[in-house]
Write a protein that holds these residues in place. Structure first.
Motif, PDB file in Angstrom:
ATOM      1  N   LEU A   1      -1.673 -64.195 -28.933  1.00 28.64           N
ATOM      2  CA  LEU A   1      -0.307 -64.712 -29.485  1.00 28.64           C
ATOM      3  C   LEU A   1      -0.708 -66.014 -30.185  1.00 28.64           C
ATOM      4  O   LEU A   1      -1.803 -66.693 -30.129  1.00 28.64           O
ATOM      5  N   GLU A   2      -0.146 -66.223 -31.136  1.00 28.72           N
ATOM      6  CA  GLU A   2      -0.237 -66.963 -32.036  1.00 28.72           C
ATOM      7  C   GLU A   2       0.203 -69.003 -31.200  1.00 28.72           C
ATOM      8  O   GLU A   2       0.288 -68.823 -30.725  1.00 28.72           O
ATOM      9  N   PRO A   3      -0.714 -69.091 -32.151  1.00 29.65           N
ATOM     10  CA  PRO A   3      -0.382 -70.743 -32.156  1.00 29.65           C
ATOM     11  C   PRO A   3       1.293 -71.041 -31.386  1.00 29.65           C
ATOM     12  O   PRO A   3       1.628 -70.563 -32.438  1.00 29.65           O
ATOM     13  N   SER A   4       1.797 -71.823 -30.680  1.00 28.33           N
ATOM     14  CA  SER A   4       2.565 -72.226 -30.645  1.00 28.33           C
ATOM     15  C   SER A   4       4.051 -71.034 -30.724  1.00 28.33           C
ATOM     16  O   SER A   4       5.018 -70.846 -30.884  1.00 28.33           O
TER      17      SER A   4
ATOM     18  N   LEU B   1      12.111 -62.564 -11.938  1.00 28.30           N
ATOM     19  CA  LEU B   1      11.539 -63.931 -12.077  1.00 28.30           C
ATOM     20  C   LEU B   1      11.995 -63.941 -13.656  1.00 28.30           C
ATOM     21  O   LEU B   1      10.991 -62.493 -14.332  1.00 28.30           O
ATOM     22  N   VAL B   2      12.078 -64.661 -14.351  1.00 27.80           N
ATOM     23  CA  VAL B   2      11.742 -64.750 -16.121  1.00 27.80           C
ATOM     24  C   VAL B   2      11.317 -66.117 -16.496  1.00 27.80           C
ATOM     25  O   VAL B   2      12.144 -67.189 -16.016  1.00 27.80           O
ATOM     26  N   LEU B   3      10.221 -65.506 -17.660  1.00 28.57           N
ATOM     27  CA  LEU B   3       9.284 -66.825 -17.666  1.00 28.57           C
ATOM     28  C   LEU B   3       9.298 -67.074 -19.367  1.00 28.57           C
ATOM     29  O   LEU B   3       9.158 -65.182 -19.994  1.00 28.57           O
ATOM     30  N   ILE B   4       9.600 -68.058 -19.619  1.00 26.90           N
ATOM     31  CA  ILE B   4       9.298 -67.904 -20.967  1.00 26.90           C
ATOM     32  C   ILE B   4       8.433 -68.876 -21.311  1.00 26.90           C
ATOM     33  O   ILE B   4       8.572 -70.520 -21.330  1.00 26.90           O
ATOM     34  N   ALA B   5       7.451 -68.521 -22.327  1.00 31.16           N
ATOM     35  CA  ALA B   5       6.835 -69.765 -22.984  1.00 31.16           C
ATOM     36  C   ALA B   5       6.253 -69.874 -24.139  1.00 31.16           C
ATOM     37  O   ALA B   5       6.059 -69.032 -25.318  1.00 31.16           O
ATOM     38  N   GLU B   6       5.452 -70.982 -24.514  1.00 33.39           N
ATOM     39  CA  GLU B   6       4.908 -70.827 -25.710  1.00 33.39           C
ATOM     40  C   GLU B   6       3.438 -71.071 -25.447  1.00 33.39           C
ATOM     41  O   GLU B   6       2.939 -71.875 -25.399  1.00 33.39           O
ATOM     42  N   ASN B   7       2.749 -70.459 -26.361  1.00 33.95           N
ATOM     43  CA  ASN B   7       1.107 -71.142 -27.045  1.00 33.95           C
ATOM     44  C   ASN B   7       0.591 -72.224 -27.046  1.00 33.95           C
ATOM     45  O   ASN B   7       1.000 -72.645 -27.548  1.00 33.95           O
ATOM     46  N   GLU B   8       0.540 -72.987 -26.604  1.00 29.92           N
ATOM     47  CA  GLU B   8      -0.557 -74.751 -26.252  1.00 29.92           C
ATOM     48  C   GLU B   8      -1.611 -74.565 -27.129  1.00 29.92           C
ATOM     49  O   GLU B   8      -1.364 -75.951 -28.211  1.00 29.92           O
TER      50      GLU B   8
END
Length: 274
Positions: A152-155, A265-272
């Protein structure tokens, strides 16, 4: 590792080795899913919930590539590609599912293990994992999440859906070879440990949970039901009745409400990472 077709050879590092692991989802389920996922109430409703949460986040980003990590038949990857106009790579460990993807005309398909993805780090702006890590033994989901974060790309964004709450495990769960379920706290902890910043995490398929609890904990044991697929067609009127609660939940989650309990469950997140 078998690559069926791919047009992004520059994403692949040289000399990637095959990873031999046990089969994940029951191969017999792929054909059932392929027949049902376009119109079946559960698939339609759960897609509405996911896209309602994901659409505004995707709209804020310049995403050039997506990965469906555990694509099953490839139908969902096709919808993502059409909806967001993003080239979407579809991978799965199950050859049986990828053959349906070929019939759908998906241009980018690969057979591989999500715990050893054959892509360079930071290759994708969006990674999706729909009901995949529940098929790993408890603990193995960590390796899968780390790999998805690595590519995954940053952010970049990641969307994960899993089965929730052991109390709601069913004969369908057994048939599909589901090996674990999650609570909201455990899924968030797993995502954060993998290096993700959680943006949303909500239970889903919540309004039907009392019905499901009665069916899975009372009716199925009392009638000694064998493991069987839960995506068999139902009469049109019943399909509409079962879809309606998910449509309500879609409106609630789209408005920003996180549901307190449910079957998924549904989770959405970003790459820190930067």
């Amino acid at each position: 590792m078998a690559f069926i077709t791919f047009g992004w050879h520059l994403l692949f590092p040289q000399g990637v080795a095959a990873t031999a692991v046990f089969a994940m989802m029951n191969p017999a389920e792929f054909a059932n899913i392929a027949k049902a996922e376009r119109d079946f109430w559960w698939y339609r409703g759960m897609r509405e919930i996911l896209f309602g949460m994901l659409d505004p986040m995707v709209a804020k980003r310049q995403i050039t590539r997506a990965l469906d990590a555990g694509c099953g038949t490839g139908y969902f990857a096709k919808l993502v590609q059409q909806r967001y106009q993003i080239p979407t790579m579809a991978i799965d460990y199950g050859w049986e599912g990828l053959q349906f993807g070929r019939k759908l005309g998906l241009p980018h398909l690969a057979q591989c293990d999500v715990r050893a993805l054959p892509f360079r780090s930071g290759s994708f702006g969006l990674v999706l994992s729909m009901d995949v890590i529940v098929h790993f033994p408890r603990g193995d989901e960590s390796a899968a999440l780390r790999e998805m974060v690595r590519v995954l790309e940053p952010s970049g964004l990641i969307a994960i859906r899993v089965s929730a709450l052991n109390l709601l495990r069913s004969r369908h769960s057994q048939f599909a070879h589901e090996r674990q379920r999650f609570t909201r706290a455990r899924l968030i902890e797993a995502a954060q440990t993998a290096g993700l910043k959680v943006l949303r995490c909500t239970y889903a398929n919540s309004l039907l949970a009392p019905v499901a609890l009665a069916k899975f904990r009372i009716w199925e044991p009392l009638t000694n039901q064998p493991p069987a697929s839960g995506v068999e067609p139902v009469p049109a009127w019943l399909d509409r009745v079962l879809y309606a609660p998910l449509a309500i939940e879609s409106r609630l989650t789209r408005a920003g409400l996180n549901l307190p309990a449910g079957q998924s469950l549904v989770l959405i997140a970003e790459n820190e990472s930067s």
